[in-house]
Design an enzyme around this catalytic site. Structure first.
Site, PDB file in Angstrom:
ATOM      1  N   GLU A   1      -5.049  16.676 -10.538  1.00  0.00           N
ATOM      2  CA  GLU A   1      -5.612  16.994 -11.854  1.00  0.00           C
ATOM      3  C   GLU A   1      -7.132  17.086 -11.850  1.00  0.00           C
ATOM      4  OE1 GLU A   1      -5.257  15.151 -16.269  1.00  0.00           O
ATOM      5  OE2 GLU A   1      -3.361  15.358 -15.203  1.00  0.00           O
TER       6      GLU A   1
ATOM      7  N   ARG B   1       0.807  -1.226   0.000  1.00  0.00           N
ATOM      8  CA  ARG B   1       0.000   0.000   0.000  1.00  0.00           C
ATOM      9  C   ARG B   1       0.838   1.274   0.000  1.00  0.00           C
ATOM     10  NH1 ARG B   1      -3.462  -2.987   3.754  1.00  0.00           N
ATOM     11  NH2 ARG B   1      -5.322  -3.665   2.631  1.00  0.00           N
TER      12      ARG B   1
ATOM     13  N   HIS C   1      -0.879  15.852 -25.557  1.00  0.00           N
ATOM     14  CA  HIS C   1      -0.947  14.456 -25.129  1.00  0.00           C
ATOM     15  C   HIS C   1      -2.226  13.743 -25.577  1.00  0.00           C
ATOM     16  CE1 HIS C   1       2.368  15.886 -22.736  1.00  0.00           C
ATOM     17  NE2 HIS C   1       2.576  14.687 -22.229  1.00  0.00           N
TER      18      HIS C   1
ATOM     19  N   LYS D   1       2.764  11.465 -10.955  1.00  0.00           N
ATOM     20  CA  LYS D   1       1.980  10.564 -11.786  1.00  0.00           C
ATOM     21  C   LYS D   1       2.783   9.292 -12.040  1.00  0.00           C
ATOM     22  CE  LYS D   1      -1.100  13.540 -14.467  1.00  0.00           C
ATOM     23  NZ  LYS D   1      -1.483  13.937 -15.850  1.00  0.00           N
TER      24      LYS D   1
ATOM     25  N   HIS E   1      -0.933  10.609 -27.358  1.00  0.00           N
ATOM     26  CA  HIS E   1      -1.124   9.252 -26.859  1.00  0.00           C
ATOM     27  C   HIS E   1      -1.815   8.375 -27.906  1.00  0.00           C
ATOM     28  CE1 HIS E   1      -0.775  10.320 -22.282  1.00  0.00           C
ATOM     29  NE2 HIS E   1       0.382  10.283 -22.910  1.00  0.00           N
TER      30      HIS E   1
ATOM     31  N   LYS F   1       6.387  23.366 -13.749  1.00  0.00           N
ATOM     32  CA  LYS F   1       5.525  22.244 -13.397  1.00  0.00           C
ATOM     33  C   LYS F   1       5.154  22.297 -11.921  1.00  0.00           C
ATOM     34  CE  LYS F   1       4.652  17.387 -14.110  1.00  0.00           C
ATOM     35  NZ  LYS F   1       5.046  16.138 -14.795  1.00  0.00           N
TER      36      LYS F   1
ATOM     37  N   ASN G   1      -1.114  18.575 -20.105  1.00  0.00           N
ATOM     38  CA  ASN G   1      -1.351  17.552 -21.120  1.00  0.00           C
ATOM     39  C   ASN G   1      -1.422  18.129 -22.528  1.00  0.00           C
ATOM     40  OD1 ASN G   1      -1.534  15.202 -19.430  1.00  0.00           O
ATOM     41  ND2 ASN G   1      -3.487  16.004 -18.692  1.00  0.00           N
TER      42      ASN G   1
ATOM     43  N   GLU H   1       8.558  18.360 -24.212  1.00  0.00           N
ATOM     44  CA  GLU H   1       7.972  18.739 -22.923  1.00  0.00           C
ATOM     45  C   GLU H   1       8.500  20.087 -22.454  1.00  0.00           C
ATOM     46  OE1 GLU H   1       5.540  17.201 -21.666  1.00  0.00           O
ATOM     47  OE2 GLU H   1       5.651  15.072 -22.163  1.00  0.00           O
TER      48      GLU H   1
ATOM     49  N   ARG I   1      -4.194  21.393 -13.651  1.00  0.00           N
ATOM     50  CA  ARG I   1      -3.087  20.497 -13.996  1.00  0.00           C
ATOM     51  C   ARG I   1      -3.277  19.854 -15.367  1.00  0.00           C
ATOM     52  NH1 ARG I   1       0.294  16.105 -10.346  1.00  0.00           N
ATOM     53  NH2 ARG I   1       1.499  15.281 -12.096  1.00  0.00           N
TER      54      ARG I   1
ATOM     55  N   HIS J   1       7.986   9.188 -26.889  1.00  0.00           N
ATOM     56  CA  HIS J   1       6.890   9.948 -26.286  1.00  0.00           C
ATOM     57  C   HIS J   1       6.960  11.410 -26.717  1.00  0.00           C
ATOM     58  CE1 HIS J   1       3.882  11.265 -23.449  1.00  0.00           C
ATOM     59  NE2 HIS J   1       4.739  12.080 -22.878  1.00  0.00           N
TER      60      HIS J   1
END
Length: 362
Positions: A237, A121, A248, A143, A252, A227, A245, A185, A241, A265
């Site tokens: 997010e 956990r 993205h 993330k 993606h 950031k 993206n 980025e 936030r 990426h």
């Protein structure tokens, strides 16, 4: 050495940026509230370069290290890889205070972070990013995720590291493609919220590409600071936030349809940014002059800004419906509206996206 602080209350941490920091990893990590056992996760490319140095530093600080290597590639950011790492953690006797340390690029960081977030956990997590993309983006903000055949980063969590150590010396071993990939980025931060940084990049890109230490350190510090401001405002997010993206949503989809590994990426994000830029122009939110500056800087960085013809527009739009920002079947895009400002555009019509994809093919 410079530092950027991520202020998140009890989850606050430092990003340390500078030269020769891998050799100090042991003292820096031993100074955290962690146990003596460490799982050092790397891949078959980075491991031979740096794992020995990092392990020696950790052991020199009194820590016991288990090194776990995974194959290099986006396709190995998977649930199958997490199973292997869980087994290594159990076999090594890691407990709830033992740290998972990620040594590598974004794939290693995301994968190791997901393991850290879910093993018992949650155990302490430290990032040692070795690519520009990871140092300016994926190692910062918490993330962590693995991919699923139906979508990138679909299975994941928000789980902040305890420390990020960005050793700029590792960038000297990057191939040119990976270096340029990270710049997608970097440029993103200028587009969405820092016009001054965007202009600096336009003026100083040759120094960055030439790996000038001062330029690299400035790029990493400014990117992390940008950031940090967004993450501090919206850690999980729920709002602002999502601006991070930019590029993205389409990016993606391009990665998934082309097959993970065909494009980096950063290359996919650059193409996705071109789509978002064209969408902004078509919706009357972005001037042609600003659009030309955005695509021009991406091209100067050696990044692609045209969507490959073999990726059908209808297939790309369908893939976008699997994006995490999609709500109730409606696709959300991040639109640049000027240099230094972007907006969240929910309920984006499919016909508008399709026209933007067509415009981004030339």
């Amino acid at each position: 050495m410079s530092e950027v602080e991520i202020n998140l209350g009890s989850r606050s941490y430092r990003i340390m940026i500078g030269s020769s920091l891998l050799d100090r990893a042991g003292e820096l990590i031993a100074g955290l509230p962690v146990g003596r056992q460490v799982l050092l996760v790397t891949n078959t490319t980075v491991g031979p370069l740096y794992a020995g140095r990092v392990a020696a530093s950790l052991e020199g600080a009194g820590l016991t290290v288990t090194v776990a290597e995974v194959p290099d590639g986006e396709q190995y950011k998977s649930l199958a890889s997490t199973e292997l790492l869980y087994e290594r953690a159990f076999s090594a006797g890691l407990d709830r205070r033992s740290a998972v340390v990620a040594l590598g690029g974004g794939v290693v960081g995301d994968l190791a972070g997901f393991v850290a977030a879910t093993y018992m956990r949650g155990v302490p997590f430290v990032q040692l990013p070795t690519t520009l993309l990871a140092q300016v983006d994926s190692s910062v903000g918490g993330k962590v995720a693995v991919n699923h055949p139906r979508g990138k980063n679909i299975i994941g969590a928000f789980y902040q590291p305890s420390l990020v150590i960005a050793d700029t010396d590792t960038l000297s071993t990057l191939n040119n493609r990976e270096l340029r990939s990270g710049l997608a980025e970097v440029i993103k931060y200028g587009i969405i919220g820092d016009e001054q940084f965007f202009t600096w990049l336009e003026q100083n890109l040759p120094q960055v590409l030439a790996l000038k230490p001062e330029a690299l350190a400035y790029v990493i510090e400014q990117s992390c600071s940008n950031k940090a401001r967004v993450v501090e405002e919206d850690e999980t997010e729920q709002g602002a936030r999502a601006l991070l993206n930019l590029g993205h949503t389409a990016g993606h989809a391009i990665e998934a349809l082309a097959g993970f590994g065909r494009y980096t990426h950063g290359e996919a994000v650059a193409m996705g940014t071109a789509v978002a830029t064209q969408l902004g122009v078509q919706l009357g939110r972005l001037t042609l002059a600003a659009a030309d500056r955005i695509t021009g800087l991406l091209r100067r960085a050696g990044l692609p800004t045209t969507v490959p013809a073999e990726l059908a527009g209808a297939d790309l739009v369908a893939a976008m419906h699997g994006d995490k920002k999609t709500v109730g079947g409606a696709i959300t895009f991040i639109l640049p509206v000027k240099i230094g400002q972007a907006v969240i555009h929910p309920n984006t019509a499919e016909e508008h996206i399709s026209r933007a994809i067509v415009a981004a093919r030339t």
